[in-house]
Motif scaffolding. Structure first.
Motif, PDB file in Angstrom:
ATOM      1  N   PHE A 134       1.673   2.447  -3.300  1.00  0.00           N
ATOM      2  CA  PHE A 134       0.357   2.405  -4.544  1.00  0.00           C
ATOM      3  C   PHE A 134       0.986   3.963  -5.494  1.00  0.00           C
TER       4      PHE A 134
ATOM      5  N   LYS B 135      -9.409  -0.717   3.924  1.00  0.00           N
ATOM      6  CA  LYS B 135      -9.678   0.383   2.578  1.00  0.00           C
ATOM      7  C   LYS B 135     -10.990  -0.567   1.298  1.00  0.00           C
TER       8      LYS B 135
ATOM      9  N   TYR C  31      -7.524  -4.797  -3.365  1.00  0.00           N
ATOM     10  CA  TYR C  31      -7.667  -4.611  -1.670  1.00  0.00           C
ATOM     11  C   TYR C  31      -7.662  -6.076  -1.168  1.00  0.00           C
TER      12      TYR C  31
ATOM     13  N   VAL D 148      -3.617  -4.801  -4.232  1.00  0.00           N
ATOM     14  CA  VAL D 148      -2.777  -4.493  -3.293  1.00  0.00           C
ATOM     15  C   VAL D 148      -2.975  -4.781  -1.947  1.00  0.00           C
TER      16      VAL D 148
ATOM     17  N   LYS E  57      -6.793  -6.930   2.555  1.00  0.00           N
ATOM     18  CA  LYS E  57      -5.951  -6.234   4.545  1.00  0.00           C
ATOM     19  C   LYS E  57      -5.668  -7.049   4.725  1.00  0.00           C
TER      20      LYS E  57
ATOM     21  N   GLY F  39      -2.320  -4.099   2.017  1.00  0.00           N
ATOM     22  CA  GLY F  39      -1.922  -3.006   3.430  1.00  0.00           C
ATOM     23  C   GLY F  39      -2.950  -3.330   4.877  1.00  0.00           C
TER      24      GLY F  39
ATOM     25  N   SER G  11       0.642  -1.510   0.149  1.00  0.00           N
ATOM     26  CA  SER G  11       0.179  -0.267   0.128  1.00  0.00           C
ATOM     27  C   SER G  11       0.394   1.796   0.099  1.00  0.00           C
TER      28      SER G  11
END
Length: 358
Positions: free
Chosen positions: A13, A41, A49, A35, A51, A37, A10
């Motif tokens: 990005f 999000k 995304y 992505v 997590k 992180g 992240s």
């Protein structure tokens, strides 16, 4: 059609957010973008995304990474691009799950170690350079360093693209249009040498200083009172020690005449690319990360690193420019940026390298 898995941590990005959508639309590759992180999000239009549920030092993250890579069938991809550290478990998990013949291209944001690097980053980078074989370098001087220290490794050079925050939406910052307005922007940390810049502006000859104003804009986590004391009652300098909202960034870069980069070390600078997006010439130290991007006297000014007198002379040159000379400098800068740092120009470097190893 070759399939590419694009993995972004992240924090990286911003570097990838323009490149990946462009490659999806203007290359022959089929790209899947993930992505990862620690923040909460939502998914984006262009990416999924994920997590991360554990800290990077937790062994459970190794199991989590392997589970994710199995679920997305990482073995089915022809190339993996990785803008990721995730030390110590990310790369062992990725290398375990991918096909042994699939190349992994690591985006090397950190290359030549600086004195301020923490020990964990030093170990992380050494590990990445040891276990991986293909890399991206974001600056020419890090590419030279890498080639010298890792001659058997494969790499390509592709810089960051210019960073666009859109049109001006605000009118928060006041400038004097009868003066040359200088901008210092970004988080204030020691290696950026704001102290040097403040002293240089305060000690400009009266005939120059009266035609200059410096705005310092950015978050200062420590030492703010020291800087305010250093500035004292100098009316030539204004401070905005705060996080600058994204919507205010275009205003800052459009209202000033020069962007100041007095850094003593850097690999690449995000704010530099924002300045270039808004066709704002820079006054920068002559460290390698800037010298390759600034043609002294042509599209900006360079001064010898950590040299206050040289910085004062560079500012004086900027102040004494005629309007025609300044517009010519901006025209030179635009041509230079279009050729070297536009989205199209930089993206082509990715395409060429990926084609060469597939």
């Amino acid at each position: 059609m070759k399939r590419i898995l694009w993995l972004t941590e992240s924090w990286a990005f911003d570097t990838d957010e323009q490149i990946v959508p462009y490659l999806k639309r203007h290359s022959d590759f089929s790209l899947t973008w993930l992505v990862l992180g620690k923040e909460d999000k939502p998914n984006g239009i262009e990416y999924e995304y994920i997590k991360l549920p554990y800290s990077y030092g937790n062994i459970k993250l190794y199991i989590f990474f392997r589970k994710i890579f199995k679920q997305i069938r990482v073995k089915d991809y022809d190339l993996i691009y990785s803008s990721f550290h995730g030390f110590p478990f990310y790369y062992p998990a990725l290398l375990k799950e991918k096909d042994k013949h699939t190349p992994v291209v690591h985006a090397a944001h950190n290359v030549d170690p600086y004195p301020v690097w923490p020990w964990k980053l030093r170990i992380t980078v050494k590990f990445e350079f040891a276990v991986l074989t293909s890399f991206q370098m974001f600056s020419k001087h890090t590419a030279r360093w890498f080639k010298e220290h890792y001659p058997s490794k494969s790499f390509f050079y592709a810089p960051m693209v210019v960073k666009d925050f859109g049109p001006v939406q605000t009118d928060t910052y006041k400038v004097d249009n009868n003066k040359v307005n200088l901008l210092f922007f970004g988080n204030v940390v020691a290696n950026k040498r704001l102290d040097l810049l403040i002293d240089a502006v305060k000690e400009l000859p009266d005939g120059i200083q009266q035609h200059v104003h410096l705005n310092i804009c950015g978050k200062c986590r420590t030492g703010k009172e020291v800087f305010l004391h250093q500035i004292g009652d100098c009316k030539t300098i204004s401070t905005y020690f705060k996080r600058i909202p994204d919507e205010e960034i275009p205003e800052l870069f459009m209202k000033h005449q020069f962007f100041i980069l007095p850094y003593q070390d850097v690999a690449q600078s995000g704010p530099h690319m924002i300045a270039y997006n808004y066709n704002l010439p820079v006054i920068a130290s002559d460290i390698s990360g800037f010298a390759e991007r600034v043609e002294d006297g042509k599209n900006g000014f360079l001064f010898h690193v950590n040299d206050k007198q040289a910085l004062m002379e560079a500012i004086s040159k900027a102040v004494m420019m005629s309007s025609d000379d300044y517009q010519n400098m901006k025209a030179e800068l635009k041509e230079f940026v279009d050729k070297n740092y536009s989205l199209q120009a930089v993206s082509q470097r990715y395409i060429d390298y990926f084609d060469s190893i597939l």
